[in-house]
Each structure stands twice: as C-alpha cells, then as structure tokens.
Write an enzyme that holds these catalytic residues in place. Sequence first.
Site: not given
Length: 136
Positions: A46, A48
């Site tokens: 992902c 993040c």
Amino acid sequence: MYPEYLVAPMRAELTTAGFEELKDADAVKNAIESEGTVLVVVNSVCGCAAANARPAARAAVTYEKHPDKLVTVFAGMEKDAVDAARNYMLPYPPSSPSMALFKDGKLVHIIERHQIEGRPAQMIADNLVYAFDQYC
C-alpha cells in the site's frame, strides 16, 4: 499473493537497512521469542507503507539505541509468517503496514496502520525512537 517482481523492491527497502525477512511461522517464533528486543515490520504494497512506514523504519533503526533484531514479514505474500507475527500482536487487530517492538518475547509497543496513514515518516520514526529509548 502479489508477483514477486512487484514486491522485490519493497522488500529490499527494508533488507538493505538490515531487516531480516521471515518467510515462515517457525522463523517468526524463533525471532520474537528470542532474548532481547525485536522490531517486527509488517510490510505491505500500500501507499502508506511506501511513503510512511518503510521510510520511518529505515530512519528509526539508524538511531544509536535500536532493537537487537530487525525482522519483517510481507502481508499478501508469506501468509504463515504474517499470521504468526499477527498472533504475537494480539489483542491488536491485523494491520498492514504495522510495526511492533518485542522485548524478551513480549509485545511492548505497536504502531498500527491508522497511526501510519497520513503521518509523516519522521513522526513515525520519532515514535519508534521513543520506544527504543524505553525498551532497548
């Protein structure tokens, strides 16, 4: 499961900083239950993880006080290793990315995804360094 060619650079961001990849449940058990301190990073594809978690982990482990062992498991890849790591992180729910600090096999600090998303990498690194000062 993701294609290995896709995750290889994401793995390398941590392994080149000194993290050992754990790919099965026994390796996770041996690392976490060892004497001393262990930082476990649950890596992820992902955004993040890319923008916040991996840079924070890399920055934090350059601090003079840091865990005895640095290990990582990759969510969406080595399921048994990730499940084993997450079992040690209970009662916290599964989270990726996440970071957990263990001392003598006991969870002493955790940073969950909701504490990673939208926060600058340096803020997350500072959180880890604070934990390192307390437990390492």
